[in-house]
Scaffold this motif. Structure first.
Motif, PDB file in Angstrom:
ATOM      1  N   PRO A   1      -4.087   1.533  -0.898  1.00  0.00           N
ATOM      2  CA  PRO A   1      -2.989   2.329  -0.334  1.00  0.00           C
ATOM      3  C   PRO A   1      -1.625   1.703  -0.619  1.00  0.00           C
ATOM      4  O   PRO A   1      -0.660   2.402  -0.911  1.00  0.00           O
ATOM      5  N   LYS A   2      -1.562   0.370  -0.576  1.00  0.00           N
ATOM      6  CA  LYS A   2      -0.291  -0.313  -0.835  1.00  0.00           C
ATOM      7  C   LYS A   2       0.161  -0.092  -2.290  1.00  0.00           C
ATOM      8  O   LYS A   2       1.336   0.176  -2.545  1.00  0.00           O
TER       9      LYS A   2
ATOM     10  N   LEU B   1       1.361   3.473  -2.668  1.00  0.00           N
ATOM     11  CA  LEU B   1       2.654   3.651  -2.014  1.00  0.00           C
ATOM     12  C   LEU B   1       3.789   3.004  -2.797  1.00  0.00           C
ATOM     13  O   LEU B   1       4.883   3.554  -2.911  1.00  0.00           O
ATOM     14  N   ASN B   2       3.528   1.840  -3.387  1.00  0.00           N
ATOM     15  CA  ASN B   2       4.575   1.084  -4.076  1.00  0.00           C
ATOM     16  C   ASN B   2       4.696   1.396  -5.578  1.00  0.00           C
ATOM     17  O   ASN B   2       5.520   0.797  -6.260  1.00  0.00           O
TER      18      ASN B   2
END
Length: 95
Positions: free
Chosen positions: A9-10, A13-14
């Motif tokens: 997820p990180k 997102l990034n």
């Protein structure tokens, strides 16, 4: 297809795409979306395998519970028979 998750997820997102004069690089976005798609397919496959294993274990658990109940009933029947035999033996000895 290898069951390896390449995105978190990180990371999703990034994720930053290069901006070209007409917008994002179509090739870069397409490549990234291919990875996302593969990950979802892997997740789906892993979930299906997990659901199948859960179903199998639940069936096995139910069968073992039935067998346990059957063995407990047999044990109780044996105890009951032993008590009856003791009572009969005692009755014959006292007569």
């Amino acid at each position: 297809m290898e069951n390896k998750i390449r995105l978190s997820p990180k990371r999703i997102l990034n994720k930053e795409f290069s901006i070209e004069t007409k917008g994002y690089s179509a090739n870069e976005v397409d490549s990234y979306l291919d990875i996302v798609k593969e990950d979802y397919l892997n997740f789906q496959s892993m979930l299906n395998e997990s659901y199948d294993e859960i179903e199998s274990l639940q069936k096995e658990n139910a069968a073992l519970r039935r067998k346990l109940n059957e063995l407990l009933r047999e044990r109780q029947d044996q105890k009951d028979n032993a008590h009856v035999m003791e009572a009969v033996s005692y009755t014959h000895l006292t007569l």
